[in-house]
Enzyme design. Structure first.
Site, PDB file in Angstrom:
ATOM      1  N   ARG A 292      37.955  54.739  14.218  1.00 32.91           N
ATOM      2  CA  ARG A 292      38.994  55.715  13.896  1.00 32.91           C
ATOM      3  C   ARG A 292      38.310  57.015  13.525  1.00 32.91           C
ATOM      4  O   ARG A 292      37.854  57.167  12.391  1.00 32.91           O
ATOM      5  CB  ARG A 292      39.852  55.189  12.743  1.00 32.91           C
ATOM      6  N   HIS A 296      42.901  58.694   8.245  1.00 33.97           N
ATOM      7  CA  HIS A 296      43.938  57.690   8.473  1.00 33.97           C
ATOM      8  C   HIS A 296      45.266  58.377   8.794  1.00 33.97           C
ATOM      9  O   HIS A 296      45.941  58.058   9.763  1.00 33.97           O
ATOM     10  CB  HIS A 296      44.079  56.812   7.237  1.00 33.97           C
ATOM     11  N   TYR A 305      35.237  58.351   1.459  1.00 39.43           N
ATOM     12  CA  TYR A 305      34.803  56.965   1.622  1.00 39.43           C
ATOM     13  C   TYR A 305      33.879  56.719   2.816  1.00 39.43           C
ATOM     14  O   TYR A 305      33.491  55.595   3.076  1.00 39.43           O
ATOM     15  CB  TYR A 305      36.006  56.018   1.691  1.00 39.43           C
TER      16      TYR A 305
HETATM   17  C1  LIG Z   1      53.263  45.996   4.000  1.00 39.70           C
HETATM   18  C2  LIG Z   1      52.512  47.289   3.877  1.00 39.70           C
HETATM   19  N1  LIG Z   1      51.537  47.426   2.935  1.00 39.70           N
HETATM   20  C3  LIG Z   1      50.876  48.597   2.794  1.00 39.70           C
HETATM   21  C4  LIG Z   1      51.171  49.667   3.600  1.00 39.70           C
HETATM   22  C5  LIG Z   1      50.427  50.994   3.402  1.00 39.70           C
HETATM   23  N2  LIG Z   1      49.524  51.257   4.555  1.00 39.70           N
HETATM   24  C6  LIG Z   1      49.906  52.057   5.573  1.00 39.70           C
HETATM   25  S1  LIG Z   1      48.752  52.127   6.792  1.00 39.70           S
HETATM   26  C7  LIG Z   1      47.688  51.107   5.972  1.00 39.70           C
HETATM   27  C8  LIG Z   1      46.362  50.722   6.603  1.00 39.70           C
HETATM   28  C9  LIG Z   1      46.509  50.048   7.932  1.00 39.70           C
HETATM   29  O1  LIG Z   1      45.276  49.789   8.520  1.00 39.70           O
HETATM   30  P1  LIG Z   1      45.117  49.078   9.908  1.00 39.70           P
HETATM   31  O2  LIG Z   1      46.169  48.039  10.101  1.00 39.70           O
HETATM   32  O3  LIG Z   1      43.717  48.655  10.065  1.00 39.70           O
HETATM   33  O4  LIG Z   1      45.474  50.203  11.019  1.00 39.70           O
HETATM   34  P2  LIG Z   1      44.783  51.610  11.273  1.00 39.70           P
HETATM   35  O5  LIG Z   1      45.410  52.591  10.315  1.00 39.70           O
HETATM   36  O6  LIG Z   1      43.338  51.436  11.054  1.00 39.70           O
HETATM   37  O7  LIG Z   1      45.121  51.987  12.684  1.00 39.70           O
HETATM   38  C10 LIG Z   1      48.254  50.736   4.739  1.00 39.70           C
HETATM   39  C11 LIG Z   1      47.574  49.876   3.747  1.00 39.70           C
HETATM   40  C12 LIG Z   1      52.190  49.484   4.553  1.00 39.70           C
HETATM   41  N3  LIG Z   1      52.569  50.457   5.375  1.00 39.70           N
HETATM   42  N4  LIG Z   1      52.832  48.299   4.680  1.00 39.70           N
END
Ligand SMILES: Cc1ncc(C[n+]2csc(CCOP(=O)(O)OP(=O)(O)O)c2C)c(N)n1
Lengths: 405, 325
Positions: A292, A296, A305
């Site tokens: 990525r 984010h 980080y």
């Molecule tokens: C149930 C839930 N918990 C926490 C969040 C907050 N949150 C949004 S994106 C994220 C990280 C997601 O990471 P990943 O699945 O690896 O996808 P990436 O962003 O790396 O594409 C979090 C913790 C959420 N949207 N839904």
């Protein structure tokens, strides 16, 4: 001796644990960074038109991401999420599907939607939550959805689309099941792809969705985008063992791992996955390994980080450049127009942004519609009272007051 | 007409649905060959095949996630949660997903084809994890409909309406009455409209309101009151969301008094919502404060269940208090 699942047990007398890292699933890569086919690799069948459409989509998304990231910084939209670094993974996988296949995305897959034909205006209307937004201005920017394009509307809670994809795909399969024997009587004409991050793969929904898909034979392609981070949490704090792919094997699901920076490898793997899913009526797991590159989201600052060095190391491996070089090697791309096209796209994006920004917000009725198929009496009553209140205080509600019927 | 208990009535409604839609599916824990732990789906797998009536792995969130997807596809999804006490692992899929599918997508997608059936309530010595009435949690969620039948006839007709309704519906089945309640039920298809309360008994002094298994208790209390010379109007709410304000308000304007009863804990139970709304609608007609006879604000107990539940005596006491205020 068999286990309860009627698989023959492999009896042994040596007390030995299987190491959690014993699986070392290979990563399929076809193109080198210069866009040359690696020795011994076979390119999938990919016609020129499709290849160029993949390229155009990636380039468009890169430009859209850049522009909208800036628009958020300028305070014109409230939030944005880039696909930076994963353009090839998302676009090439979407390109390997048929238009009737359902796409259930997590949120960072705007390239798949663009590939399907979602227009620039539609992207903008959603981000500006104006009255032309298909989602009626109810969700944060980037929560796109389109029934016409078979792209399920994004939901913020992570992982929820995973078991849904299993169910949806099961419906797609049902149409092809012989009512008497319960056997598949033809190839499944439409399947489902479900995208999620390696972070979301820690949710209970992931376990539930994969397990049910394996047990019930849902024709779904699970596409895990392992991009190294879930917001600030690096993958090694997210899971142990051999990535998400190893879990697919554990669930009894055919699994492959691909280099997500290699559009050709992703295309080939997804094409094959679709074939397996539609022919056998069973799930498949693809783990895409990419990085990525950006933050984010616009609410995030990755400098807190991860190091600049780390980012730089990946920045040189641009998935778009890699595919572009391959196109050039094929003699399919005319670079003389590339810059002009980019300039024109930038202009179109800016113009579309300016137009969408001025379109009115959704009308007051949209506040209560779609909660049910028709508003229930209590809500209708609350609405009437609200209308009355707004009409008495029009200055306090400038977006809706003047338009109340 | 045939004599049926509530399980037969539910089974009949499901059978009609399965015959009607070639893609309707019934699924949940143990619902396949076994017919569910209460046998509500008995015989349906033999009739419609393993691909349409099947056991799921033990995963409530999986069941509801799957059901949301299947319903979004357009197939009637008839999901069973084995006990309403175990609906909470699926809470997110129901509250954030089922309930908001249509709204968040601007009606691009919906899960109107989803019906969740789940046995709820006490009276079977089930203790705290087999006796809960979680309707109020879901009643706080726009986008859902919640329905509770009180006898076999109601169960079949209401379940058919839930299935035909173009919104996700949770159908709470009073498990205490599964076999205990027997009545005449048409074998053919029929349905009972959602969102309408039913006046089960007319009266003039006080309105009594409840739903599901509590209706039987309410009627016993009404009988006691009649012997004491108090005339009760007894109403079955039937649909908790959206609920029939009009029928209740009209009754209360006539009687001037309201006693509400439910098994779930009193604080923030659905009775609170009813009391607040009726107080607003009928303020000048009320002769006494609206009273609630409900479960205590404790987890559902095992040994002292009788003390805990709102029984006929407690309701009778409330009726007297209301009338003598
Ligand atoms: C149930 C839930 N918990 C926490 C969040 C907050 N949150 C949004 S994106 C994220 C990280 C997601 O990471 P990943 O699945 O690896 O996808 P990436 O962003 O790396 O594409 C979090 C913790 C959420 N949207 N839904």
């Amino acid at each position: 001796m068999t286990n309860p699942n009627n698989v023959s047990l492999n009896l042994s007398h040596a007390l030995e644990f299987i190491d959690g890292h014993a699986l070392n699933i290979p990563t399929i890569t076809l193109l080198d960074q210069n866009g040359n086919l690696i020795d011994g690799a076979h390119a999938p069948e990919l016609d020129k038109d499709t290849a160029l459409r993949i390229y155009d989509t990636m380039r468009f998304i890169r430009l859209l991401d850049e522009r909208m990231q800036a628009a958020q910084r300028q305070g014109r939209i409230s939030f944005y999420m880039q696909c930076l670094g994963e353009e090839a993974a998302v676009t090439a996988s979407a390109a390997a599907l048929k238009d009737d296949d359902m796409i259930m995305a997590q949120y960072r897959e705007q390239a798949a939607l663009a590939y399907r034909g979602f227009t620039l205006e539609q992207f903008m209307n959603q981000m500006f939550s104006n009255e032309k937004d298909l989602g009626k201005g109810r969700q944060m920017p980037i929560h796109y959805g389109s029934n016409e394009l078979n792209y399920l509307t994004i939901s913020s809670p992570l992982g929820t689309q995973i078991p849904q994809a299993t169910g949806y795909a099961y419906g797609q399969k049902l149409k092809h099941i012989d009512a008497k024997t319960g056997e598949l009587n033809s190839q499944i004409d439409a399947v489902t792809i479900c995208y999620f991050g390696e972070g979301a793969a820690s949710e209970g929904d992931f376990h539930a969705g994969l397990n049910m898909a394996a047990v019930h034979g849902s024709p779904v392609i699970f596409f895990a985008r392992n991009n190294g981070y879930a917001i600030s949490t690096p993958a090694d704090e997210q899971f142990k063992g051999d990535g998400i792919a190893a879990r697919g094997v554990g669930y009894g699901i055919k699994t492959i791992r691909v280099d997500g920076g290699d559009a050709l490898a992703v295309y080939a793997a997804t094409k094959l996955a679709r074939e397996i899913a539609s022919k056998n009526g069973e799930p498949v797991l693809i783990e895409s390994i990419a990085y990525r590159l950006g933050a984010h989201s616009t609410s995030d600052d990755p400098s807190g980080y991860r190091s600049k060095d780390e980012e730089a190391q990946f920045r040189d491996n641009c998935p778009i450049e890699r595919f572009k070089k391959w196109l050039l090697n094929q003699g399919w791309l005319d670079l003389s127009e590339d810059d002009a096209v980019k300039e024109k796209l930038r202009e179109d994006i800016l113009n579309a942004l300016k137009v969408a920004e001025k379109v009115a917000k959704p009308p007051l009725e949209d506040l209560i519609s779609d909660v049910y198929d028709t508003p229930i009496p209590a809500l209708q009553k609350q609405y009437e009272e609200l209308k009355e209140h707004i009409l008495q205080n029009p200055d306090a509600y400038p977006t809706t007051a003047g338009r109340i019927k | 007409m045939a004599k049926m208990n509530m399980l037969h009535a539910i089974n009949s409604a499901l059978d009609i649905t399965m015959a009607e839609h070639p893609q309707a599916c019934i699924f949940g824990e143990d619902v396949g060959y076994f017919g569910g732990v209460f046998r509500a789906t008995s015989g349906l797998q033999e009739k419609y095949g393993k691909h349409r009536v099947f056991n799921t792995p033990l995963t409530e969130q999986g069941i509801l996630g799957f059901a949301n997807g299947l319903a979004a596809f357009g197939a009637p999804a008839l999901a069973e949660i084995q006990f309403a006490d175990y609906i909470f692992p699926a809470f997110d899929q129901i509250v954030n997903e089922s309930a908001k599918f249509r709204y968040r997508s601007g009606n691009e997608f919906n899960v109107g084809n989803l019906t969740i059936r789940t046995p709820y309530g006490g009276g079977i010595a089930g203790g705290l994890y087999h006796s809960q009435s979680p309707e109020a949690y879901f009643a706080h969620t726009p986008g859902l409909k919640l329905v509770v039948p009180r006898n076999p006839y109601q169960a079949k007709g209401l379940l058919r309406s839930c299935i035909k309704d173009d919104n996700p519906v949770i159908f709470f089945e009073p498990k205490r009455l599964y076999r205990a309640s027997v009545g005449e039920v048409p074998e053919d298809d029929y349905s009972i409209p959602l969102g309408k309360a039913e006046i089960v008994r007319e009266g003039k002094d006080v309105t009594l309101l409840a739903w599901g298994a509590q209706m039987e208790i309410l009627e016993q209390a009404a009988d006691k009151a009649e012997s004491a010379g108090i005339s009760c109007e007894v109403i079955d709410l039937r649909t908790i969301l959206p609920w029939d304000v009009e029928t209740i308000a009209q009754s209360v304007m006539k009687t001037g008094r309201l006693v509400i009863s439910h098994e779930a804990p009193i604080t923030n139970g659905f009775g609170a919502e009813i009391a607040a709304t009726i107080q607003q609608e009928c303020f000048l007609h009320l002769e006494s404060p609206i009273l609630r006879v409900c479960g205590l604000d404790t987890p559902y107990p095992l040994a002292l269940e009788k003390e805990y539940v709102p029984d006929a005596l407690k309701i009778f006491a409330a009726i007297k208090k209301s009338v003598e205020f």
